[in-house]
Scaffold this active site. Sequence first.
Site, PDB file in Angstrom:
ATOM      1  N   HIS A   1      35.296  -6.377 -51.886  1.00 24.06           N
ATOM      2  CA  HIS A   1      35.006  -6.917 -50.091  1.00 24.06           C
ATOM      3  C   HIS A   1      36.067  -7.563 -50.203  1.00 24.06           C
ATOM      4  O   HIS A   1      36.427  -8.599 -49.907  1.00 24.06           O
ATOM      5  CB  HIS A   1      33.947  -8.723 -50.569  1.00 24.06           C
ATOM      6  CG  HIS A   1      33.820  -9.087 -49.229  1.00 24.06           C
ATOM      7  ND1 HIS A   1      33.776  -8.294 -47.934  1.00 24.06           N
ATOM      8  CD2 HIS A   1      32.681  -9.480 -49.246  1.00 24.06           C
ATOM      9  CE1 HIS A   1      33.065  -9.172 -47.295  1.00 24.06           C
ATOM     10  NE2 HIS A   1      31.937  -9.773 -47.382  1.00 24.06           N
TER      11      HIS A   1
ATOM     12  N   ARG B   1      29.909  -2.495 -43.781  1.00 22.25           N
ATOM     13  CA  ARG B   1      29.276  -2.973 -45.167  1.00 22.25           C
ATOM     14  C   ARG B   1      28.094  -1.541 -45.254  1.00 22.25           C
ATOM     15  O   ARG B   1      27.262  -1.451 -44.372  1.00 22.25           O
ATOM     16  CB  ARG B   1      28.836  -4.052 -44.482  1.00 22.25           C
ATOM     17  CG  ARG B   1      28.344  -4.940 -46.084  1.00 22.25           C
ATOM     18  CD  ARG B   1      27.182  -6.262 -45.449  1.00 22.25           C
ATOM     19  NE  ARG B   1      28.687  -7.210 -45.755  1.00 22.25           N
ATOM     20  CZ  ARG B   1      28.337  -8.153 -46.028  1.00 22.25           C
ATOM     21  NH1 ARG B   1      27.262  -8.672 -45.554  1.00 22.25           N
ATOM     22  NH2 ARG B   1      29.567  -8.853 -46.274  1.00 22.25           N
TER      23      ARG B   1
ATOM     24  N   LYS C   1      17.456   8.928 -38.756  1.00 18.89           N
ATOM     25  CA  LYS C   1      16.746  10.789 -38.400  1.00 18.89           C
ATOM     26  C   LYS C   1      17.838  10.725 -39.705  1.00 18.89           C
ATOM     27  O   LYS C   1      17.229  12.352 -39.947  1.00 18.89           O
ATOM     28  CB  LYS C   1      16.934  11.556 -37.516  1.00 18.89           C
ATOM     29  CG  LYS C   1      17.140  10.568 -35.619  1.00 18.89           C
ATOM     30  CD  LYS C   1      17.571  11.061 -34.694  1.00 18.89           C
ATOM     31  CE  LYS C   1      17.034  10.426 -33.816  1.00 18.89           C
ATOM     32  NZ  LYS C   1      17.850  10.980 -32.146  1.00 18.89           N
TER      33      LYS C   1
ATOM     34  N   ARG D   1      28.656 -14.192 -42.119  1.00 18.99           N
ATOM     35  CA  ARG D   1      29.613 -14.415 -42.039  1.00 18.99           C
ATOM     36  C   ARG D   1      30.774 -13.207 -41.622  1.00 18.99           C
ATOM     37  O   ARG D   1      31.381 -13.205 -40.064  1.00 18.99           O
ATOM     38  CB  ARG D   1      30.371 -15.263 -42.454  1.00 18.99           C
ATOM     39  CG  ARG D   1      29.793 -16.148 -42.570  1.00 18.99           C
ATOM     40  CD  ARG D   1      30.020 -17.777 -43.976  1.00 18.99           C
ATOM     41  NE  ARG D   1      28.335 -16.541 -44.574  1.00 18.99           N
ATOM     42  CZ  ARG D   1      26.955 -17.184 -44.183  1.00 18.99           C
ATOM     43  NH1 ARG D   1      27.135 -18.378 -43.823  1.00 18.99           N
ATOM     44  NH2 ARG D   1      26.526 -16.414 -44.587  1.00 18.99           N
ATOM     45  N   THR D   2      30.154 -12.195 -42.134  1.00 22.72           N
ATOM     46  CA  THR D   2      31.119 -11.594 -42.652  1.00 22.72           C
ATOM     47  C   THR D   2      31.304 -10.245 -40.730  1.00 22.72           C
ATOM     48  O   THR D   2      32.325 -10.911 -39.754  1.00 22.72           O
ATOM     49  CB  THR D   2      31.293 -10.163 -43.266  1.00 22.72           C
ATOM     50  OG1 THR D   2      31.229 -10.685 -44.583  1.00 22.72           O
ATOM     51  CG2 THR D   2      32.873  -9.322 -43.135  1.00 22.72           C
TER      52      THR D   2
HETATM   53  N1  ASP Z   1      28.485 -12.491 -48.614  1.00 25.92           N
HETATM   54  C1  ASP Z   1      29.059 -12.335 -49.634  1.00 25.92           C
HETATM   55  C2  ASP Z   1      29.049 -10.938 -49.799  1.00 25.92           C
HETATM   56  O1  ASP Z   1      28.834  -9.799 -48.385  1.00 25.92           O
HETATM   57  C3  ASP Z   1      28.525 -13.165 -50.969  1.00 25.92           C
HETATM   58  C4  ASP Z   1      26.798 -13.352 -50.917  1.00 25.92           C
HETATM   59  O2  ASP Z   1      26.108 -12.329 -49.898  1.00 25.92           O
HETATM   60  O3  ASP Z   1      26.467 -13.492 -52.053  1.00 25.92           O
HETATM   61  O4  ASP Z   1      29.122 -10.472 -50.854  1.00 25.92           O
END
Ligand code: ASP
Length: 308
Positions: A135, A107, A86, A57-58
Amino acid sequence: MMFKGMHIISMKNFSRKMIDHILDTAEQLEDIARNKEQSDILAGKILAVLFFEPSTRTRMSFETAIMRLGGNVLNLGSVDISSIAKGESLADTIRVVAGYSNAIVLRHPMEGAAKLASEFSSVPILNAGDGAGHHPTQTFLDLYTIRRESHLEGLKIALAGDLKYGRTVHSLCYALSHYGADITLVSPEELRMPQEIINDLKNRGLNVTETDSMESAIKDVDVLYMTRVQKERFPDDAEYQKVANRLKITPELLESARSEMKIMHPLPRTTEIDPGVDATPHACYFQQSFYGVPVRMALLALVMGAME
Ligand code: ASP
């Protein structure tokens, strides 16, 4: 309010006024997110997407967001086939990618990675999750969902599941402190919210109670925010198995909830929400994941200086 060039690292950096402005901007962009209107306000802009941990999703909602506004995506793709394999440092990767793009979504499994990246980046860093840390872009979409589907002011909310490692709930409860919420924390003993965060919330004037009973927690709330037990953060599988299936929402359990109560979840879910719940009027998690698009459009338009 000047968002242009701003790094989005933690909810602790946002005032109520700033949050409200971001949510208002998202609302203005919602029809574009739904593809009912077209826009090219980010034409010529490039968003670099660096994901060192899995995401659906993100990542995809950020990509949709920039594309719906006329911009382009530069995706690092799999870490295994980049120079990171590397041994390149995060600082060097960021310095290089900043030269190719107008903003970077990052991320990373390490808490503090986004903050560190911001020290080496000439373009805005958007923290898309730093380990068990924060987040914030998820929180903006959570707040947007609550505003659209329930109400933010004086909210009664239960945050349930993995409150120890869950970065979404860490970010969300800081944001709620601007709106005066009553927060019930529901988790097994092993997955309690870190005491430091509870102290911060109480110092910010929030009512915070803790329980391990889902039954009692859901009776009187406007929103139940459920989370997945974060398997990847556990030191070993045996520890994870002890708590993996401890909390679960079922249609039967919901009989004691208020009729207008909404269930949210950042997704992905594993076993914590029974699929039978999806057809009830309480389920709100798929709308919630859509709202990631207008909210991330707003964040990109603001930090890239296309909107004020
Ligand atoms: N998608 C959310 C996160 O990246 C929640 C999860 O992974 O549980 O933190």
